[in-house]
Design an enzyme around this catalytic site. Sequence first.
Site, PDB file in Angstrom:
ATOM      1  N   GLU A   8       7.551 -21.932   7.612  1.00 28.82           N
ATOM      2  CA  GLU A   8       8.009 -21.072   8.699  1.00 28.82           C
ATOM      3  C   GLU A   8       9.098 -21.733   9.547  1.00 28.82           C
ATOM      4  OE1 GLU A   8       5.364 -21.526  12.604  1.00 28.82           O
ATOM      5  OE2 GLU A   8       4.243 -20.615  10.964  1.00 28.82           O
TER       6      GLU A   8
ATOM      7  N   GLU B 178       0.803  -1.222   0.000  1.00 26.89           N
ATOM      8  CA  GLU B 178       0.000   0.000   0.000  1.00 26.89           C
ATOM      9  C   GLU B 178       0.837   1.275   0.000  1.00 26.89           C
ATOM     10  OE1 GLU B 178      -2.563  -0.647   3.357  1.00 26.89           O
ATOM     11  OE2 GLU B 178      -4.046  -1.728   2.158  1.00 26.89           O
TER      12      GLU B 178
END
Length: 273
Positions: free
Chosen positions: A112, A81
């Site tokens: 992960e 953004e």
Amino acid sequence: MSFNKITEQASKYNHLEKMTVNQLLTNINAEDKTISLAVEKVIPSIEKLVVQIVERMKNGGRLFYVGAGTSGRLGILDASECPPTFGVPHNLVIGIIAGGDTAIRKAVEFAEDSTTQCWEDLRKFEVNATDTVIGIAASGTTPYVINGLQKCNENNILTGCITCNEGSPLALVSKLPIEVVVGPEFVTGSSRMKAGTAQKLILNMISTSVMIQLGKVKGNKMVDMQLSNNKLVDRGTKMLMEELNISEEKAAALLLKHKNVRSAILNYTNGNR
């Protein structure tokens, strides 16, 4: 080393399946009300990190977010953004998630848990000592993130983190840790809830304050935003009308000509109308 993993503690609520919809919503909301207070307590830690990021960005540095699962997705969201909001290049704030772009939509098993992949992912961007890398992990125990920050430290790259447990391995390896403790989740261990919301709030604070410090906001307006849809064109037009005290027709024409609110303001005030 063991530590108290608050994010995994049992919810203060029980028998959730027996609650009415109204009770569920009311209780979730009650928990959510505590989040901003927890964030307020760590403003000094956020400030230290922001000051360092700004200084390094002014010298050509970039900002990286690294995380897995929800944390990784939040980092990507914030990074993605920045270009449309502040008109910065796409390679200035970069979000990296364990498992690659596939993991944005669908969990990648055991991604992960890798102790080497985060550094490999960062190296693809030629990460260097002018950059800042923020590890995001609610638990503070994600191997992908911890080991990535360790390698950054070894290469003189500034490291920060956002975690929701105090004294976690991630905080200990981070040079500028942010430990926002929001308490047990409404659904035990569901750190996409309060922990995720706290992380999002802090990411908002970091990127917005950094961009303002870098001059990407004028007054309170996003004068460098990308005019990528009609809503933003209309917003830009209104900005020009207010800033320059001109008609909507003139503002729209000016924006069409210069393609950017800041550029339109500068050219107008310099007589290039």
